[in-house]
Design a protein around this motif. Sequence first.
Motif, PDB file in Angstrom:
ATOM      1  N   VAL A   1       0.836  -1.199   0.000  1.00 15.37           N
ATOM      2  CA  VAL A   1       0.000   0.000   0.000  1.00 15.37           C
ATOM      3  C   VAL A   1       0.873   1.253   0.000  1.00 15.37           C
ATOM      4  CG1 VAL A   1      -1.743   1.278   1.316  1.00 15.37           C
ATOM      5  CG2 VAL A   1      -1.867  -1.219   1.192  1.00 15.37           C
ATOM      6  N   SER A   2       1.902   1.250   0.832  1.00 11.91           N
ATOM      7  CA  SER A   2       2.858   2.364   0.905  1.00 11.91           C
ATOM      8  C   SER A   2       4.192   1.790   1.377  1.00 11.91           C
ATOM      9  CB  SER A   2       2.339   3.468   1.832  1.00 11.91           C
ATOM     10  OG  SER A   2       2.190   2.981   3.152  1.00 11.91           O
ATOM     11  N   LYS A   3       5.115   2.633   1.770  1.00 17.29           N
ATOM     12  CA  LYS A   3       6.486   2.205   2.066  1.00 17.29           C
ATOM     13  C   LYS A   3       6.572   0.903   2.872  1.00 17.29           C
ATOM     14  CE  LYS A   3      10.804   3.620   4.102  1.00 17.29           C
ATOM     15  NZ  LYS A   3      11.409   4.322   5.186  1.00 17.29           N
ATOM     16  N   ASP A   4       5.982   0.857   4.058  1.00 20.39           N
ATOM     17  CA  ASP A   4       6.058  -0.323   4.915  1.00 20.39           C
ATOM     18  C   ASP A   4       4.692  -0.938   5.192  1.00 20.39           C
ATOM     19  OD1 ASP A   4       8.831  -0.043   5.192  1.00 20.39           O
ATOM     20  OD2 ASP A   4       8.579   1.394   6.820  1.00 20.39           O
ATOM     21  N   LEU A   5       3.636  -0.397   4.601  1.00 18.89           N
ATOM     22  CA  LEU A   5       2.275  -0.864   4.862  1.00 18.89           C
ATOM     23  C   LEU A   5       1.782  -1.753   3.721  1.00 18.89           C
ATOM     24  CD1 LEU A   5      -0.308  -0.774   6.614  1.00 18.89           C
ATOM     25  CD2 LEU A   5      -0.982   1.244   5.306  1.00 18.89           C
ATOM     26  N   TYR A   6       1.207  -2.879   4.106  1.00 22.12           N
ATOM     27  CA  TYR A   6       0.671  -3.850   3.159  1.00 22.12           C
ATOM     28  C   TYR A   6      -0.760  -4.205   3.550  1.00 22.12           C
ATOM     29  CZ  TYR A   6       5.513  -4.648   1.767  1.00 22.12           C
ATOM     30  OH  TYR A   6       6.781  -4.485   1.313  1.00 22.12           O
ATOM     31  N   LYS A   7      -1.510  -4.712   2.578  1.00 22.26           N
ATOM     32  CA  LYS A   7      -2.820  -5.301   2.859  1.00 22.26           C
ATOM     33  C   LYS A   7      -2.616  -6.808   2.767  1.00 22.26           C
ATOM     34  CE  LYS A   7      -6.237  -5.163  -0.121  1.00 22.26           C
ATOM     35  NZ  LYS A   7      -7.407  -4.778  -0.923  1.00 22.26           N
ATOM     36  N   LEU A   8      -2.938  -7.501   3.853  1.00 18.35           N
ATOM     37  CA  LEU A   8      -2.819  -8.950   3.924  1.00 18.35           C
ATOM     38  C   LEU A   8      -4.222  -9.539   3.844  1.00 18.35           C
ATOM     39  CD1 LEU A   8      -1.135 -11.542   4.439  1.00 18.35           C
ATOM     40  CD2 LEU A   8      -1.438 -11.097   6.892  1.00 18.35           C
ATOM     41  N   GLU A   9      -4.477 -10.283   2.785  1.00 16.24           N
ATOM     42  CA  GLU A   9      -5.784 -10.900   2.603  1.00 16.24           C
ATOM     43  C   GLU A   9      -5.657 -12.401   2.750  1.00 16.24           C
ATOM     44  OE1 GLU A   9      -8.206  -8.735  -0.633  1.00 16.24           O
ATOM     45  OE2 GLU A   9      -6.085  -8.538  -1.205  1.00 16.24           O
ATOM     46  N   GLY A  10      -6.685 -13.007   3.341  1.00 12.47           N
ATOM     47  CA  GLY A  10      -6.653 -14.450   3.504  1.00 12.47           C
ATOM     48  C   GLY A  10      -7.946 -14.972   4.065  1.00 12.47           C
ATOM     49  N   ASP A  11      -7.948 -16.248   4.376  1.00 15.28           N
ATOM     50  CA  ASP A  11      -9.115 -16.921   4.930  1.00 15.28           C
ATOM     51  C   ASP A  11      -8.890 -17.207   6.402  1.00 15.28           C
ATOM     52  OD1 ASP A  11     -10.459 -16.975   2.500  1.00 15.28           O
ATOM     53  OD2 ASP A  11      -9.582 -18.896   1.921  1.00 15.28           O
ATOM     54  N   LEU A  12      -9.842 -16.758   7.229  1.00 12.30           N
ATOM     55  CA  LEU A  12      -9.814 -17.001   8.667  1.00 12.30           C
ATOM     56  C   LEU A  12     -10.882 -18.037   8.986  1.00 12.30           C
ATOM     57  CD1 LEU A  12      -8.785 -16.264  11.532  1.00 12.30           C
ATOM     58  CD2 LEU A  12     -10.564 -14.496  11.581  1.00 12.30           C
ATOM     59  N   THR A  13     -10.462 -19.127   9.629  1.00 10.15           N
ATOM     60  CA  THR A  13     -11.398 -20.182  10.022  1.00 10.15           C
ATOM     61  C   THR A  13     -11.507 -20.192  11.537  1.00 10.15           C
ATOM     62  OG1 THR A  13     -10.810 -21.502   8.090  1.00 10.15           O
ATOM     63  CG2 THR A  13     -11.928 -22.644   9.883  1.00 10.15           C
ATOM     64  N   LEU A  14     -12.733 -19.997  11.987  1.00  7.03           N
ATOM     65  CA  LEU A  14     -13.062 -19.926  13.406  1.00  7.03           C
ATOM     66  C   LEU A  14     -14.346 -20.711  13.603  1.00  7.03           C
ATOM     67  CD1 LEU A  14     -12.727 -16.242  14.601  1.00  7.03           C
ATOM     68  CD2 LEU A  14     -12.964 -18.132  16.160  1.00  7.03           C
ATOM     69  N   LYS A  15     -14.361 -21.613  14.545  1.00  9.92           N
ATOM     70  CA  LYS A  15     -15.563 -22.388  14.855  1.00  9.92           C
ATOM     71  C   LYS A  15     -16.115 -23.096  13.611  1.00  9.92           C
ATOM     72  CE  LYS A  15     -19.541 -22.097  17.900  1.00  9.92           C
ATOM     73  NZ  LYS A  15     -20.442 -21.223  18.645  1.00  9.92           N
ATOM     74  N   GLY A  16     -15.206 -23.563  12.755  1.00  8.47           N
ATOM     75  CA  GLY A  16     -15.596 -24.314  11.575  1.00  8.47           C
ATOM     76  C   GLY A  16     -16.109 -23.482  10.418  1.00  8.47           C
ATOM     77  N   ILE A  17     -16.098 -22.173  10.551  1.00  4.94           N
ATOM     78  CA  ILE A  17     -16.584 -21.274   9.504  1.00  4.94           C
ATOM     79  C   ILE A  17     -15.397 -20.505   8.941  1.00  4.94           C
ATOM     80  CG2 ILE A  17     -18.064 -19.285   8.987  1.00  4.94           C
ATOM     81  CD1 ILE A  17     -19.868 -20.249  11.334  1.00  4.94           C
ATOM     82  N   THR A  18     -15.265 -20.502   7.623  1.00  4.35           N
ATOM     83  CA  THR A  18     -14.171 -19.798   6.955  1.00  4.35           C
ATOM     84  C   THR A  18     -14.721 -18.581   6.224  1.00  4.35           C
ATOM     85  OG1 THR A  18     -12.964 -21.871   6.669  1.00  4.35           O
ATOM     86  CG2 THR A  18     -12.319 -20.013   5.252  1.00  4.35           C
ATOM     87  N   ASN A  19     -14.125 -17.435   6.495  1.00  5.12           N
ATOM     88  CA  ASN A  19     -14.482 -16.182   5.826  1.00  5.12           C
ATOM     89  C   ASN A  19     -13.220 -15.454   5.390  1.00  5.12           C
ATOM     90  OD1 ASN A  19     -17.399 -16.012   6.040  1.00  5.12           O
ATOM     91  ND2 ASN A  19     -17.087 -15.784   8.236  1.00  5.12           N
ATOM     92  N   PRO A  20     -13.305 -14.707   4.298  1.00  4.11           N
ATOM     93  CA  PRO A  20     -12.160 -13.887   3.898  1.00  4.11           C
ATOM     94  C   PRO A  20     -12.018 -12.681   4.823  1.00  4.11           C
ATOM     95  CG  PRO A  20     -14.005 -13.496   2.424  1.00  4.11           C
ATOM     96  CD  PRO A  20     -14.427 -14.591   3.358  1.00  4.11           C
ATOM     97  N   VAL A  21     -10.772 -12.298   5.072  1.00 11.09           N
ATOM     98  CA  VAL A  21     -10.485 -11.102   5.862  1.00 11.09           C
ATOM     99  C   VAL A  21      -9.383 -10.308   5.171  1.00 11.09           C
ATOM    100  CG1 VAL A  21     -11.185 -12.073   8.099  1.00 11.09           C
ATOM    101  CG2 VAL A  21      -8.818 -12.283   7.367  1.00 11.09           C
ATOM    102  N   ALA A  22      -9.385  -9.005   5.408  1.00 13.18           N
ATOM    103  CA  ALA A  22      -8.316  -8.122   4.937  1.00 13.18           C
ATOM    104  C   ALA A  22      -7.748  -7.413   6.163  1.00 13.18           C
ATOM    105  CB  ALA A  22      -8.849  -7.125   3.922  1.00 13.18           C
ATOM    106  N   LEU A  23      -6.457  -7.538   6.358  1.00 13.21           N
ATOM    107  CA  LEU A  23      -5.786  -6.984   7.524  1.00 13.21           C
ATOM    108  C   LEU A  23      -4.693  -6.021   7.085  1.00 13.21           C
ATOM    109  CD1 LEU A  23      -5.369 -10.406   9.364  1.00 13.21           C
ATOM    110  CD2 LEU A  23      -7.163  -8.700   9.763  1.00 13.21           C
ATOM    111  N   ASN A  24      -4.332  -5.116   7.969  1.00 14.18           N
ATOM    112  CA  ASN A  24      -3.213  -4.204   7.729  1.00 14.18           C
ATOM    113  C   ASN A  24      -1.945  -4.846   8.280  1.00 14.18           C
ATOM    114  OD1 ASN A  24      -4.825  -2.066   6.670  1.00 14.18           O
ATOM    115  ND2 ASN A  24      -5.507  -1.682   8.753  1.00 14.18           N
ATOM    116  N   LEU A  25      -0.899  -4.863   7.476  1.00 14.10           N
ATOM    117  CA  LEU A  25       0.367  -5.433   7.898  1.00 14.10           C
ATOM    118  C   LEU A  25       1.445  -4.367   7.745  1.00 14.10           C
ATOM    119  CD1 LEU A  25       1.873  -8.862   7.179  1.00 14.10           C
ATOM    120  CD2 LEU A  25       3.172  -6.848   6.524  1.00 14.10           C
ATOM    121  N   VAL A  26       2.146  -4.097   8.825  1.00 11.40           N
ATOM    122  CA  VAL A  26       3.302  -3.204   8.783  1.00 11.40           C
ATOM    123  C   VAL A  26       4.544  -4.082   8.850  1.00 11.40           C
ATOM    124  CG1 VAL A  26       4.552  -1.337   9.934  1.00 11.40           C
ATOM    125  CG2 VAL A  26       2.041  -1.313   9.892  1.00 11.40           C
TER     126      VAL A  26
END
Length: 176
Positions: free
Chosen positions: A94-119
Amino acid sequence: METTKWIIDPTHSEIGFKVKHMMFTNVSGYFNEYVATATTDDGFENNADFQFNATTKSITTGNADRDNHLISPDFLDAENFPSISFNSKALTKVSKDLYKLEGDLTLKGITNPVALNLVYHGVMNDPWGNQKAGFEITGKINRKDWGLNWNSALEAGGVLVGEEVTLQIELQFIKQ
């Protein structure tokens, strides 16, 4: 391209979260048992694949009664769902040290996509010659998206437990 594997340094990492309690204060918690790996082809700046798995029963908020309720079927149902996992799908600068980390989070048997900020804090050698990489990951999820619906109405209005969970993760990886 050379593939490099990294493993988490659990003594210098923290997997934490916060949730509103009674709609006006936060309760913080952590997972004490987890594993994580990262795989890179050409350094973290260009691409990385992250995998994470936490033991559900290792959740701690500093209150045994609350922790036992969190691992009960009302919330995480640790007996039937002993782990929580995240598998990355994309890492976008996204910028110098900032990234968008996208992936699948599985909790209680349910998987959903998430987008997180990664420095990305960079790579350096520790005093013992190990190459380490540092990251800070933050984001917000709605617990109800994973079937974590339990709540209690407050007499004055509102609810006991907020829906939004703030993730606060500090990671240090060791190059293999």
